[in-house]
Scaffold this motif. Structure first.
Motif, mmCIF file in Angstrom:
data_model
loop_
_atom_site.group_PDB
_atom_site.id
_atom_site.type_symbol
_atom_site.label_atom_id
_atom_site.label_comp_id
_atom_site.label_asym_id
_atom_site.label_seq_id
_atom_site.Cartn_x
_atom_site.Cartn_y
_atom_site.Cartn_z
ATOM 1 N N ILE A 124 -10.135 0.340 -14.935
ATOM 2 C CA ILE A 124 -10.501 1.086 -13.887
ATOM 3 C C ILE A 124 -11.183 2.234 -14.619
ATOM 4 O O ILE A 124 -12.450 3.060 -13.829
ATOM 5 C CB ILE A 124 -9.153 1.950 -12.916
ATOM 6 C CG1 ILE A 124 -8.618 0.792 -12.325
ATOM 7 C CG2 ILE A 124 -9.640 3.109 -12.456
ATOM 8 C CD1 ILE A 124 -7.566 0.902 -12.028
ATOM 9 N N ASP A 125 -11.184 3.217 -15.637
ATOM 10 C CA ASP A 125 -11.785 3.622 -16.627
ATOM 11 C C ASP A 125 -12.929 3.776 -16.799
ATOM 12 O O ASP A 125 -13.799 4.401 -16.479
ATOM 13 C CB ASP A 125 -10.932 4.303 -18.041
ATOM 14 C CG ASP A 125 -9.824 4.907 -17.247
ATOM 15 O OD1 ASP A 125 -9.530 5.425 -16.868
ATOM 16 O OD2 ASP A 125 -9.466 5.172 -18.439
ATOM 17 N N ALA A 126 -12.961 1.959 -17.070
ATOM 18 C CA ALA A 126 -14.585 1.436 -17.057
ATOM 19 C C ALA A 126 -15.477 1.800 -15.927
ATOM 20 O O ALA A 126 -17.024 2.192 -16.062
ATOM 21 C CB ALA A 126 -14.147 0.132 -17.978
ATOM 22 N N MET A 127 -14.859 1.550 -14.868
ATOM 23 C CA MET A 127 -15.505 1.534 -13.839
ATOM 24 C C MET A 127 -16.135 3.252 -13.484
ATOM 25 O O MET A 127 -17.062 3.351 -12.547
ATOM 26 C CB MET A 127 -14.476 0.646 -12.955
ATOM 27 C CG MET A 127 -14.511 -0.421 -13.203
ATOM 28 S SD MET A 127 -14.141 -1.411 -11.660
ATOM 29 C CE MET A 127 -12.468 -1.089 -12.014
ATOM 30 N N LEU A 128 -15.394 3.825 -13.908
ATOM 31 C CA LEU A 128 -15.605 5.259 -13.052
ATOM 32 C C LEU A 128 -16.779 5.635 -13.893
ATOM 33 O O LEU A 128 -17.713 6.108 -13.467
ATOM 34 C CB LEU A 128 -14.115 6.212 -13.435
ATOM 35 C CG LEU A 128 -12.587 5.821 -12.212
ATOM 36 C CD1 LEU A 128 -11.148 6.357 -13.094
ATOM 37 C CD2 LEU A 128 -13.495 6.215 -10.974
ATOM 38 N N ALA A 129 -16.433 5.202 -15.151
ATOM 39 C CA ALA A 129 -17.576 5.506 -16.279
ATOM 40 C C ALA A 129 -18.758 5.080 -15.483
ATOM 41 O O ALA A 129 -20.007 5.465 -15.372
ATOM 42 C CB ALA A 129 -17.547 5.628 -17.746
ATOM 43 N N ARG A 130 -18.995 4.367 -15.421
ATOM 44 C CA ARG A 130 -19.695 3.197 -15.335
ATOM 45 C C ARG A 130 -20.584 3.934 -13.672
ATOM 46 O O ARG A 130 -21.766 4.201 -13.360
ATOM 47 C CB ARG A 130 -20.330 1.626 -14.794
ATOM 48 C CG ARG A 130 -19.668 1.048 -16.452
ATOM 49 C CD ARG A 130 -19.379 -0.557 -15.815
ATOM 50 N NE ARG A 130 -20.995 -0.739 -15.230
ATOM 51 C CZ ARG A 130 -21.340 -1.602 -14.921
ATOM 52 N NH1 ARG A 130 -20.216 -2.694 -13.849
ATOM 53 N NH2 ARG A 130 -22.610 -2.672 -13.851
ATOM 54 N N LEU A 131 -19.792 4.269 -12.751
ATOM 55 C CA LEU A 131 -19.982 4.516 -11.425
ATOM 56 C C LEU A 131 -20.352 5.933 -11.810
ATOM 57 O O LEU A 131 -21.806 6.590 -11.437
ATOM 58 C CB LEU A 131 -18.806 4.549 -10.772
ATOM 59 C CG LEU A 131 -18.507 3.669 -10.189
ATOM 60 C CD1 LEU A 131 -17.142 3.652 -9.481
ATOM 61 C CD2 LEU A 131 -19.789 2.973 -8.553
ATOM 62 N N GLN A 132 -19.955 6.998 -13.055
ATOM 63 C CA GLN A 132 -20.123 8.194 -13.329
ATOM 64 C C GLN A 132 -21.861 8.321 -13.277
ATOM 65 O O GLN A 132 -22.550 9.218 -13.203
ATOM 66 C CB GLN A 132 -19.596 8.568 -14.588
ATOM 67 C CG GLN A 132 -20.359 10.173 -14.254
ATOM 68 C CD GLN A 132 -19.278 11.708 -13.347
ATOM 69 O OE1 GLN A 132 -19.008 11.177 -12.269
ATOM 70 N NE2 GLN A 132 -20.554 12.571 -12.889
ATOM 71 N N ASP A 133 -21.864 7.327 -14.301
ATOM 72 C CA ASP A 133 -23.339 6.979 -14.758
ATOM 73 C C ASP A 133 -24.611 6.603 -13.840
ATOM 74 O O ASP A 133 -25.840 7.394 -13.413
ATOM 75 C CB ASP A 133 -24.073 6.480 -15.783
ATOM 76 C CG ASP A 133 -23.135 6.300 -17.312
ATOM 77 O OD1 ASP A 133 -22.653 7.162 -17.652
ATOM 78 O OD2 ASP A 133 -22.959 5.121 -17.692
#
Length: 111
Positions: A59-68
């Motif tokens: 989930i943290d990886a998905m959130l980072a991608r979404l933020q980018d």
């Protein structure tokens, strides 16, 4: 009968009786000897913890991608922006709102 501390991280591990356990030992908090059930529960909890940590990392990886992606204006070209881009963004916002409502007990998930 051998009594074992039910928390593996505790500094105390084995005692002949509950009375032999150090005063600060966690076994004195619960007064439960280790049984097959507590060993099985510990294994299940360990597996659940590992699965939880792995899923949180995902989930943290998905959130980072979404933020980018957000910082890049969701890949939209301002010169070519159209209502299709707005609809796509609206749908993504809808899905994120469902997740947010679930996580915080809001919207349809409110108590």
């Amino acid at each position: 009968m051998m009594v074992m501390c039910i928390r593996k991280h505790c500094y105390c591990s084995e005692f002949s009786t509950l009375q032999d356990a150090p005063e600060r030992c966690c076994i004195n908090e619960t007064q439960l000897p280790e049984t097959e059930m507590t060993r099985q529960t510990a294994r299940t909890n360990d597996a659940a913890l590992a699965a939880f940590i792995a899923k949180k990392a995902e989930i943290d990886a998905m959130l980072a991608r979404l933020q980018d992606f957000s910082e890049d204006h969701f890949g939209a070209d301002p010169e070519r922006l159209n209502w299709g881009d707005v609809g796509s963004l609206e749908y993504q916002a809808h899905l994120l709102k469902q997740i947010s409502d679930f996580a915080f007990g809001e919207g349809e998930h409110a108590a």
